[in-house]
Design a protein around this motif. Structure first.
Motif, mmCIF file in Angstrom:
data_model
loop_
_atom_site.group_PDB
_atom_site.id
_atom_site.type_symbol
_atom_site.label_atom_id
_atom_site.label_comp_id
_atom_site.label_asym_id
_atom_site.label_seq_id
_atom_site.Cartn_x
_atom_site.Cartn_y
_atom_site.Cartn_z
ATOM 1 N N PHE A 44 0.849 -1.190 0.000
ATOM 2 C CA PHE A 44 0.000 0.000 0.000
ATOM 3 C C PHE A 44 0.883 1.238 0.000
ATOM 4 O O PHE A 44 2.086 1.163 0.254
ATOM 5 N N ARG A 45 0.276 2.367 -0.284
ATOM 6 C CA ARG A 45 1.011 3.637 -0.258
ATOM 7 C C ARG A 45 0.778 4.330 1.084
ATOM 8 O O ARG A 45 -0.359 4.447 1.537
ATOM 9 N N ASP A 46 1.875 4.792 1.714
ATOM 10 C CA ASP A 46 1.745 5.495 2.984
ATOM 11 C C ASP A 46 1.355 6.960 2.721
ATOM 12 O O ASP A 46 1.069 7.346 1.582
ATOM 13 N N LYS A 47 1.357 7.767 3.755
ATOM 14 C CA LYS A 47 0.918 9.153 3.630
ATOM 15 C C LYS A 47 1.801 9.968 2.698
ATOM 16 O O LYS A 47 1.375 10.997 2.165
ATOM 17 N N THR A 48 3.025 9.522 2.506
ATOM 18 C CA THR A 48 3.936 10.242 1.602
ATOM 19 C C THR A 48 3.877 9.709 0.172
ATOM 20 O O THR A 48 4.578 10.215 -0.708
ATOM 21 N N GLY A 49 3.068 8.685 -0.047
ATOM 22 C CA GLY A 49 2.968 8.099 -1.372
ATOM 23 C C GLY A 49 3.935 6.965 -1.641
ATOM 24 O O GLY A 49 3.945 6.401 -2.734
ATOM 25 N N GLN A 50 4.746 6.599 -0.635
ATOM 26 C CA GLN A 50 5.717 5.522 -0.803
ATOM 27 C C GLN A 50 5.043 4.164 -0.626
ATOM 28 O O GLN A 50 4.175 4.004 0.223
ATOM 29 N N LEU A 51 5.480 3.205 -1.429
ATOM 30 C CA LEU A 51 4.963 1.850 -1.295
ATOM 31 C C LEU A 51 5.540 1.189 -0.043
ATOM 32 O O LEU A 51 6.743 1.268 0.215
ATOM 33 N N GLN A 52 4.662 0.539 0.723
ATOM 34 C CA GLN A 52 5.043 -0.121 1.961
ATOM 35 C C GLN A 52 4.333 -1.466 2.050
ATOM 36 O O GLN A 52 3.384 -1.725 1.320
ATOM 37 N N GLY A 53 4.774 -2.323 2.967
ATOM 38 C CA GLY A 53 4.086 -3.575 3.231
ATOM 39 C C GLY A 53 4.980 -4.792 3.092
ATOM 40 O O GLY A 53 6.129 -4.713 2.636
ATOM 41 N N LEU A 54 4.441 -5.930 3.491
ATOM 42 C CA LEU A 54 5.206 -7.173 3.450
ATOM 43 C C LEU A 54 5.698 -7.485 2.042
ATOM 44 O O LEU A 54 6.861 -7.845 1.847
ATOM 45 N N GLU A 55 4.824 -7.373 1.048
ATOM 46 C CA GLU A 55 5.227 -7.724 -0.308
ATOM 47 C C GLU A 55 6.240 -6.737 -0.879
ATOM 48 O O GLU A 55 7.080 -7.125 -1.701
ATOM 49 N N ILE A 56 6.170 -5.492 -0.443
ATOM 50 C CA ILE A 56 7.169 -4.515 -0.899
ATOM 51 C C ILE A 56 8.531 -4.841 -0.285
ATOM 52 O O ILE A 56 9.561 -4.806 -0.969
ATOM 53 N N ASP A 57 8.535 -5.170 1.016
ATOM 54 C CA ASP A 57 9.783 -5.602 1.657
ATOM 55 C C ASP A 57 10.364 -6.829 0.942
ATOM 56 O O ASP A 57 11.579 -6.922 0.723
ATOM 57 N N LEU A 58 9.484 -7.774 0.603
ATOM 58 C CA LEU A 58 9.933 -8.990 -0.061
ATOM 59 C C LEU A 58 10.493 -8.688 -1.454
ATOM 60 O O LEU A 58 11.514 -9.261 -1.853
ATOM 61 N N ALA A 59 9.840 -7.794 -2.178
ATOM 62 C CA ALA A 59 10.333 -7.423 -3.505
ATOM 63 C C ALA A 59 11.750 -6.869 -3.413
ATOM 64 O O ALA A 59 12.622 -7.189 -4.233
ATOM 65 N N GLN A 60 12.005 -6.046 -2.412
ATOM 66 C CA GLN A 60 13.334 -5.474 -2.235
ATOM 67 C C GLN A 60 14.353 -6.545 -1.880
ATOM 68 O O GLN A 60 15.497 -6.526 -2.361
ATOM 69 N N LYS A 61 13.948 -7.495 -1.038
ATOM 70 C CA LYS A 61 14.857 -8.586 -0.666
ATOM 71 C C LYS A 61 15.209 -9.458 -1.875
ATOM 72 O O LYS A 61 16.367 -9.871 -2.043
ATOM 73 N N ILE A 62 14.217 -9.753 -2.691
ATOM 74 C CA ILE A 62 14.478 -10.577 -3.870
ATOM 75 C C ILE A 62 15.370 -9.833 -4.848
ATOM 76 O O ILE A 62 16.276 -10.422 -5.464
ATOM 77 N N ALA A 63 15.148 -8.540 -4.995
ATOM 78 C CA ALA A 63 16.023 -7.743 -5.865
ATOM 79 C C ALA A 63 17.465 -7.801 -5.370
ATOM 80 O O ALA A 63 18.405 -7.925 -6.167
ATOM 81 N N GLN A 64 17.645 -7.737 -4.063
ATOM 82 C CA GLN A 64 18.988 -7.849 -3.496
ATOM 83 C C GLN A 64 19.585 -9.222 -3.778
ATOM 84 O O GLN A 64 20.770 -9.348 -4.114
ATOM 85 N N ALA A 65 18.762 -10.270 -3.643
ATOM 86 C CA ALA A 65 19.246 -11.633 -3.892
ATOM 87 C C ALA A 65 19.666 -11.809 -5.343
ATOM 88 O O ALA A 65 20.575 -12.590 -5.652
ATOM 89 N N LEU A 66 19.022 -11.078 -6.239
ATOM 90 C CA LEU A 66 19.382 -11.121 -7.651
ATOM 91 C C LEU A 66 20.434 -10.075 -7.998
ATOM 92 O O LEU A 66 20.664 -9.769 -9.172
ATOM 93 N N GLN A 67 21.056 -9.535 -6.939
ATOM 94 C CA GLN A 67 22.176 -8.587 -7.072
ATOM 95 C C GLN A 67 21.772 -7.317 -7.818
ATOM 96 O O GLN A 67 22.524 -6.789 -8.639
ATOM 97 N N ARG A 68 20.578 -6.829 -7.475
ATOM 98 C CA ARG A 68 20.134 -5.568 -8.038
ATOM 99 C C ARG A 68 20.289 -4.453 -7.008
ATOM 100 O O ARG A 68 19.876 -4.622 -5.856
ATOM 101 N N LYS A 69 20.857 -3.347 -7.427
ATOM 102 C CA LYS A 69 20.916 -2.158 -6.597
ATOM 103 C C LYS A 69 19.555 -1.467 -6.626
ATOM 104 O O LYS A 69 18.712 -1.774 -7.475
ATOM 105 N N PRO A 70 19.292 -0.516 -5.702
ATOM 106 C CA PRO A 70 17.998 0.175 -5.699
ATOM 107 C C PRO A 70 17.628 0.807 -7.039
ATOM 108 O O PRO A 70 16.441 0.944 -7.349
#
Length: 253
Positions: A44-70
């Motif tokens: 979901f989007r927080d008050k600032t418009g940023q994506l947050q939540g379990l699936e967003i955290d997971l997406a970032q973790k998987i990107a890291q596992a695939l050696q992707r920078k932000p």
């Protein structure tokens, strides 16, 4: 002979391209991840418009596992009806968007091990009795034509089920006291309870629905699939997935 040798080498190169994931060949490619943006607490989007939540955290973790920078991965919000077409049409590389791994879907896409075991839960007004046994005579809203109907019938055969056409309709009936409870996926109901203190999410899971990362089929994506599956397995083993589910208020029953 030289011509045939060159031709063979060319075929070898084509074979390599067909059997190795494009993401493995070009480590600098942008990893495109399909997500939700309106489903607290998964994504979901927080008050600032940023994506947050379990699936967003997971997406970032998987990107890291695939050696992707932000700067090397992109989160692409999708509507429910667009999740599978986005994979088929190569608009995204993977989908982490409250998708249940079902036999029908497994015919057309591949799935990781589950990252959260969802299932049918119950939400009530906080002022009502919080004993599940008291729902045997209650009016319980359910989405019409949903699998939830059979689940609730099996649990409370004497309850009165009220069909609703949408989540919004269920919300209004529950909020105005026209029904005593609403049965739906725990991942949805957890967000309702977090957003509205008038609601109480009962600690129940009446069915099991594994949420998993959806990935395209095909030999060229094998490396991608193996990396994602290995990342999910490691996140379970390390306790990270359980910790993040607790952090986001998702019941683990």
């Amino acid at each position: 002979m030289k011509i045939w040798h060159s031709f063979a080498l060319g075929l070898s190169g084509i074979t390599l391209l067909l059997t190795v994931s494009p993401l493995a060949i070009a480590g600098e490619e942008i990893l495109r991840i399909g997500v939700k943006e309106n489903l607290r607490p998964l994504a979901f989007r927080d008050k600032t418009g940023q994506l947050q939540g379990l699936e967003i955290d997971l997406a970032q973790k998987i990107a890291q596992a695939l050696q992707r920078k932000p700067t090397q991965f992109e989160l692409i919000p999708l509507q429910n009806q667009d999740r599978l077409p986005a994979l088929w049409q190569n608009k995204v590389d993977i989908v982490i968007a409250r998708m249940t791994a079902t036999p029908n879907r497994l015919r057309v896409v591949d799935f990781s091990p589950h990252y959260y075991l969802d299932g049918t839960g119950i939400i009530i007004k906080a002022s009502l009795s919080q004993e599940p046994k008291n729902l045997s005579q209650a009016k319980i809203a359910v989405l019409e034509h949903s699998d939830t109907i059979a689940v609730v019938r099996a649990q409370w055969p004497t309850a009165r089920l009220v069909d609703v056409a949408s989540y919004q309709a269920a919300y209004e009936l529950l909020n105005t006291g026209q029904v005593d409870a609403f049965a739906a996926d725990n991942s949805l109901l957890a967000g309702w309870a977090q957003e509205d203190p008038e609601f109480h999410h009962l600690p129940l899971r009446l069915s099991g629905e594994p949420l998993a990362v959806a990935m395209p089929k095909g030999l060229q994506y094998e490396n991608l699939r193996q990396q994602v599956k290995a990342a999910i397995a490691e996140l379970w083993e390390s306790g990270w997935l359980a910790e993040r589910a607790d952090y986001w208020g998702l019941p683990r029953l």
